[in-house]
Every structure is written in structure tokens, then in C-alpha cells.
Design a protein around this motif. Structure first.
Motif, PDB file in Angstrom:
ATOM      1  N   ARG A  89       0.814  -1.204   0.000  1.00 27.56           N
ATOM      2  CA  ARG A  89       0.000   0.000   0.000  1.00 27.56           C
ATOM      3  C   ARG A  89       0.850   1.259   0.000  1.00 27.56           C
ATOM      4  O   ARG A  89       0.508   2.257  -0.657  1.00 27.56           O
ATOM      5  CB  ARG A  89      -0.935  -0.013   1.217  1.00 27.56           C
ATOM      6  CG  ARG A  89      -1.994  -1.105   1.162  1.00 27.56           C
ATOM      7  CD  ARG A  89      -2.846  -1.131   2.417  1.00 27.56           C
ATOM      8  NE  ARG A  89      -3.793  -2.245   2.402  1.00 27.56           N
ATOM      9  CZ  ARG A  89      -4.658  -2.503   3.356  1.00 27.56           C
ATOM     10  NH1 ARG A  89      -4.700  -1.729   4.437  1.00 27.56           N
ATOM     11  NH2 ARG A  89      -5.479  -3.529   3.263  1.00 27.56           N
ATOM     12  N   ALA A 108      -5.131   4.641   7.222  1.00 28.00           N
ATOM     13  CA  ALA A 108      -6.355   4.841   6.450  1.00 28.00           C
ATOM     14  C   ALA A 108      -6.099   5.718   5.230  1.00 28.00           C
ATOM     15  O   ALA A 108      -6.626   5.471   4.135  1.00 28.00           O
ATOM     16  CB  ALA A 108      -7.432   5.468   7.337  1.00 28.00           C
ATOM     17  N   ILE A 109      -5.274   6.753   5.396  1.00 31.56           N
ATOM     18  CA  ILE A 109      -4.961   7.630   4.268  1.00 31.56           C
ATOM     19  C   ILE A 109      -4.168   6.881   3.203  1.00 31.56           C
ATOM     20  O   ILE A 109      -4.427   7.008   1.994  1.00 31.56           O
ATOM     21  CB  ILE A 109      -4.181   8.864   4.765  1.00 31.56           C
ATOM     22  CG1 ILE A 109      -5.077   9.719   5.671  1.00 31.56           C
ATOM     23  CG2 ILE A 109      -3.669   9.700   3.594  1.00 31.56           C
ATOM     24  CD1 ILE A 109      -4.343  10.869   6.340  1.00 31.56           C
ATOM     25  N   THR A 117      -4.187   3.656   2.679  1.00 31.52           N
ATOM     26  CA  THR A 117      -5.095   2.700   2.043  1.00 31.52           C
ATOM     27  C   THR A 117      -5.991   3.385   1.026  1.00 31.52           C
ATOM     28  O   THR A 117      -6.215   2.852  -0.081  1.00 31.52           O
ATOM     29  CB  THR A 117      -5.955   2.009   3.114  1.00 31.52           C
ATOM     30  OG1 THR A 117      -5.105   1.324   4.035  1.00 31.52           O
ATOM     31  CG2 THR A 117      -6.911   1.004   2.482  1.00 31.52           C
ATOM     32  N   TRP A 118      -6.494   4.574   1.366  1.00 30.44           N
ATOM     33  CA  TRP A 118      -7.344   5.311   0.427  1.00 30.44           C
ATOM     34  C   TRP A 118      -6.576   5.682  -0.835  1.00 30.44           C
ATOM     35  O   TRP A 118      -7.080   5.526  -1.957  1.00 30.44           O
ATOM     36  CB  TRP A 118      -7.868   6.573   1.120  1.00 30.44           C
ATOM     37  CG  TRP A 118      -8.602   7.482   0.186  1.00 30.44           C
ATOM     38  CD1 TRP A 118      -9.878   7.327  -0.293  1.00 30.44           C
ATOM     39  CD2 TRP A 118      -8.104   8.688  -0.397  1.00 30.44           C
ATOM     40  NE1 TRP A 118     -10.197   8.358  -1.133  1.00 30.44           N
ATOM     41  CE2 TRP A 118      -9.127   9.214  -1.216  1.00 30.44           C
ATOM     42  CE3 TRP A 118      -6.892   9.370  -0.301  1.00 30.44           C
ATOM     43  CZ2 TRP A 118      -8.962  10.394  -1.936  1.00 30.44           C
ATOM     44  CZ3 TRP A 118      -6.724  10.548  -1.008  1.00 30.44           C
ATOM     45  CH2 TRP A 118      -7.756  11.047  -1.823  1.00 30.44           C
ATOM     46  N   ARG A 119      -5.340   6.147  -0.677  1.00 31.75           N
ATOM     47  CA  ARG A 119      -4.529   6.506  -1.841  1.00 31.75           C
ATOM     48  C   ARG A 119      -4.171   5.283  -2.672  1.00 31.75           C
ATOM     49  O   ARG A 119      -4.143   5.339  -3.906  1.00 31.75           O
ATOM     50  CB  ARG A 119      -3.258   7.223  -1.395  1.00 31.75           C
ATOM     51  CG  ARG A 119      -3.503   8.604  -0.798  1.00 31.75           C
ATOM     52  CD  ARG A 119      -2.210   9.335  -0.525  1.00 31.75           C
ATOM     53  NE  ARG A 119      -1.425   9.509  -1.755  1.00 31.75           N
ATOM     54  CZ  ARG A 119      -0.250  10.115  -1.798  1.00 31.75           C
ATOM     55  NH1 ARG A 119       0.295  10.596  -0.676  1.00 31.75           N
ATOM     56  NH2 ARG A 119       0.404  10.238  -2.941  1.00 31.75           N
ATOM     57  N   HIS A 156      -6.011   2.515  -2.961  1.00 30.38           N
ATOM     58  CA  HIS A 156      -7.212   2.124  -3.698  1.00 30.38           C
ATOM     59  C   HIS A 156      -7.467   3.074  -4.867  1.00 30.38           C
ATOM     60  O   HIS A 156      -7.898   2.633  -5.947  1.00 30.38           O
ATOM     61  CB  HIS A 156      -8.416   2.110  -2.757  1.00 30.38           C
ATOM     62  CG  HIS A 156      -8.409   0.959  -1.804  1.00 30.38           C
ATOM     63  ND1 HIS A 156      -9.250   0.875  -0.716  1.00 30.38           N
ATOM     64  CD2 HIS A 156      -7.651  -0.169  -1.770  1.00 30.38           C
ATOM     65  CE1 HIS A 156      -9.013  -0.245  -0.063  1.00 30.38           C
ATOM     66  NE2 HIS A 156      -8.055  -0.892  -0.675  1.00 30.38           N
ATOM     67  N   ALA A 157      -7.220   4.369  -4.660  1.00 26.56           N
ATOM     68  CA  ALA A 157      -7.392   5.327  -5.759  1.00 26.56           C
ATOM     69  C   ALA A 157      -6.409   5.033  -6.892  1.00 26.56           C
ATOM     70  O   ALA A 157      -6.766   5.129  -8.080  1.00 26.56           O
ATOM     71  CB  ALA A 157      -7.199   6.754  -5.245  1.00 26.56           C
ATOM     72  N   SER A 198     -21.308   5.399  -4.383  1.00 26.99           N
ATOM     73  CA  SER A 198     -20.560   6.441  -3.678  1.00 26.99           C
ATOM     74  C   SER A 198     -21.419   7.132  -2.622  1.00 26.99           C
ATOM     75  O   SER A 198     -20.897   7.567  -1.582  1.00 26.99           O
ATOM     76  CB  SER A 198     -20.031   7.468  -4.681  1.00 26.99           C
ATOM     77  OG  SER A 198     -21.099   8.079  -5.388  1.00 26.99           O
ATOM     78  N   ARG A 221     -21.169   5.392   0.784  1.00 20.38           N
ATOM     79  CA  ARG A 221     -19.954   5.700   1.530  1.00 20.38           C
ATOM     80  C   ARG A 221     -19.999   7.109   2.111  1.00 20.38           C
ATOM     81  O   ARG A 221     -19.575   7.328   3.257  1.00 20.38           O
ATOM     82  CB  ARG A 221     -18.737   5.539   0.617  1.00 20.38           C
ATOM     83  CG  ARG A 221     -18.513   4.100   0.153  1.00 20.38           C
ATOM     84  CD  ARG A 221     -17.188   3.976  -0.556  1.00 20.38           C
ATOM     85  NE  ARG A 221     -17.162   4.789  -1.774  1.00 20.38           N
ATOM     86  CZ  ARG A 221     -17.549   4.347  -2.959  1.00 20.38           C
ATOM     87  NH1 ARG A 221     -18.008   3.107  -3.087  1.00 20.38           N
ATOM     88  NH2 ARG A 221     -17.479   5.118  -4.014  1.00 20.38           N
ATOM     89  N   LYS A 224     -19.800   8.165   6.166  1.00 16.52           N
ATOM     90  CA  LYS A 224     -18.840   9.109   6.736  1.00 16.52           C
ATOM     91  C   LYS A 224     -19.551  10.234   7.486  1.00 16.52           C
ATOM     92  O   LYS A 224     -19.141  10.618   8.586  1.00 16.52           O
ATOM     93  CB  LYS A 224     -17.960   9.688   5.634  1.00 16.52           C
ATOM     94  CG  LYS A 224     -17.080   8.644   4.964  1.00 16.52           C
ATOM     95  CD  LYS A 224     -16.332   9.227   3.785  1.00 16.52           C
ATOM     96  CE  LYS A 224     -15.508   8.151   3.076  1.00 16.52           C
ATOM     97  NZ  LYS A 224     -14.819   8.686   1.879  1.00 16.52           N
ATOM     98  N   ARG A 237     -19.280  -1.459  -0.923  1.00 16.08           N
ATOM     99  CA  ARG A 237     -17.977  -1.787  -1.492  1.00 16.08           C
ATOM    100  C   ARG A 237     -18.084  -3.002  -2.396  1.00 16.08           C
ATOM    101  O   ARG A 237     -18.747  -3.981  -2.071  1.00 16.08           O
ATOM    102  CB  ARG A 237     -16.970  -2.068  -0.368  1.00 16.08           C
ATOM    103  CG  ARG A 237     -15.588  -2.489  -0.866  1.00 16.08           C
ATOM    104  CD  ARG A 237     -14.704  -2.879   0.292  1.00 16.08           C
ATOM    105  NE  ARG A 237     -14.501  -1.748   1.185  1.00 16.08           N
ATOM    106  CZ  ARG A 237     -14.192  -1.867   2.464  1.00 16.08           C
ATOM    107  NH1 ARG A 237     -14.108  -3.080   3.006  1.00 16.08           N
ATOM    108  NH2 ARG A 237     -14.019  -0.797   3.206  1.00 16.08           N
TER     109      ARG A 237
END
Length: 290
Positions: A45, A97-98, A100-102, A104-105, A223, A226, A230, A281
Motif C-alpha cells: 500500500r 487509512a490515508i 489505504t485510500w490513496r 485504492h485510488a 458512492s 460511503r 462518513k 464496497r
């Protein structure tokens, strides 16, 4: 005791950072020993998030340092022990978490590029180019976002002269299930030979395009799930922080009943958030032959 605990965490974090910087050769030992699965996942990651030069130990140390700082700030501002601990825990998990988000993007962006990569391989192979050179040419003719990885492959292959080993290292750097499918197909073609590789790659390209189109459409439709998750998780905690700014609220939340309310609320928030994410997801493909 709270100050002592935060001071200890801060000291451990600084010590780990110093060790990672002063003794980088210790990273060689980690390659000789079997690593836990979460370490390999985190390393992948980090690479996908553009932080491949950051070691896992340094990343963990920074996370602990952030947790200590945020926990200390929250405790100084509100003087609520359980809220400070939860803030420190959330801050420790935030960098992961950041990342992981990047990651996945990056995978979503790369998913649209793999069909072009396969098409280029088919064109090169049909023109008579050797398979290793066809892959190496992607460092110049491939999509811009993937050229650096294929440039590393080209350098690795020319240095080691091992096509399979260079492909394995490329697969680890890319960390993408689609790339795994392509690379394993190339390795099999290299091992067993044959003339069916262009046809197999064309079929694989068509399957990747179809899967990418479906995933993009479903992801856009989900989307809102999600975003609602949040918003639903953040709203109660914003209200809690506003209430905690009052002295009488701080005294109430430091009582056993107040601690129970906050802990139960945190558990419910995490469970509800994970449940909402699970609903919105798409199932991710698993890595091949890791």
C-alpha cells in the motif's frame, strides 16, 4: 499518569525513527526473514500510495508519534481521559487509512490503463519482439502512470538477466490483482512457449475492459452509501467535542457512566461504519501467487 503515558509513547516513537534513519541496514534482515501478512500488505500500500521509500517501521513510528501528539492536544483541551485515548487511537490509525485510500485510488486509476498495456504487448509480440523486450518497451511506450515501474523492470532485467525474477519484483512493486494476471500469463508463456500468447492476451484485455467498465459504473452508484456512512459517523463526534468544551460536561464524561457512554458510542460508530462500507464496497480481486 496521562502525561507519563504520552511521554513514553512519544519517546518510543522518536527512538524508532532514529533507529530507522541511523541504521537503515537493518532492513536487509527483514528480507531474510518471513514477514507477517500485514507487513507485506502495508508495504504494498505504501508503494501504491507513492511512499515506497518509507519503511514499515518508520511509518509505524510516525503513526505512534501522531497519536501521542493528538492525544496530548485533546487531553489538554478537554481534560477527558477516555476521549483523549480514543483520539490517540484514531490518530494512530489515520495514516494507515490515508495510505489505504490513496492505494485504492491508484488501483482504480491503473485499472483503466491495463488494457492499453496488454494491447501494446500484443502488438510488440506480433511484430516479432522478444517477450522481455516487449515488456521493457513499456517503460517508454506504456501509460505515463506505469512507466516508472516498467523502467525499474527494464533495469532489473538487464542487470540480473532473469526474466522471471524481474517479473516477480515488478509484481510486488505494482501490487495490483490485474497486473498479477498479466504477469503470471507472461511467465507461463515464457516457460511453456507456444504461439497462442497474442490470442490469450487479447481475451484478457477484453475481460479487463469489461470488468473495469462494470466496476466504474457500480462504484459511482455506490458512492452515496460511503458518503452517508462518513457523515453519519462524524456528526455525533462533532457534537461530543462541542459538549466537551464545557467544564461540567468534562466532569460528567470522566465519571464511570460517561466513560461507558463514550466507549459504547465508539464501538457502535465503528460497527455501523464498517457495515455501511461493506454494503457499498465491491469485492476486490485477490492477488495471484503472492
Amino acid at each position: 499518569m496521562m502525561a507519563l503515558g504520552f511521554g513514553t509513547i512519544l519517546g518510543v516513537g522518536v527512538t524508532l525513527i532514529v533507529i530507522a534513519v541511523v541504521f537503515p541496514q537493518t532492513a536487509l534482515l527483514s528480507r531474510r526473514m518471513a514477514q507477517p501478512v500485514f507487513v507485506d500488505d502495508l508495504r504494498t500500500r505504501l508503494s501504491l500510495a507513492g511512499m515506497g521509500s518509507v519503511s514499515v517501521s518508520a511509518f509505524i513510528a510516525v503513526s505512534l508519534l501522531v497519536a501521542a501528539l493528538v492525544g496530548g492536544i485533546v487531553h489538554a483541551a478537554f481534560d477527558i481521559i477516555v476521549l483523549s485515548l480514543l483520539a490517540a487511537l484514531a490518530s494512530a490509525l489515520s495514516p494507515a487509512a490515508i495510505v489505504t485510500w490513496r492505494a485504492h485510488a491508484t488501483r482504480r486509476a491503473h485499472r483503466l490503463l491495463w488494457p492499453d498495456v496488454v494491447d501494446h504487448l500484443v502488438s510488440s509480440i506480433r511484430s516479432g519482439t522478444a517477450l522481455p523486450e516487449a515488456v521493457a518497451q513499456l517503460s517508454e511506450a506504456g501509460p505515463d502512470a506505469l512507466r516508472s515501474s516498467f523502467r525499474s523492470f527494464a533495469h532489473d532485467y538487464r542487470t540480473s538477466a532473469s526474466f522471471t525474477g524481474a517479473l516477480d519484483r515488478l509484481k510486488g512493486e505494482l501490487g495490483d490483482p490485474v497486473a498479477d494476471r498479466i504477469i503470471e500469463t507472461l511467465k507461463m508463456a515464457r516457460d511453456v512457449g507456444g504461439t497462442e500468447l497474442p490470442g490469450v492476451l487479447r481475451s484478457l484485455s477484453a475481460a479487463i475492459r469489461e470488468d473495469s467498465g462494470i466496476r466504474t459504473e457500480v462504484d459511482a452508484r455506490q458512492s452515496w452509501v460511503r458518503n452517508a456512512a462518513k457523515l453519519g459517523v462524524a456528526a455525533p463526534w462533532l457534537i461530543l467535542f462541542l459538549l466537551a468544551s464545557r467544564p461540567e460536561a468534562a466532569a460528567a464524561y470522566n465519571s464511570p457512566l460517561g466513560v461507558t457512554v463514550i466507549v459504547v458510542g465508539a464501538a457502535v460508530s465503528v460497527i455501523a461504519y464498517r457495515f455501511m462500507l461493506a454494503l457499498g464496497r465491491l469485492p476486490e480481486e485477490r492477488r495471484w501467487f503472492r
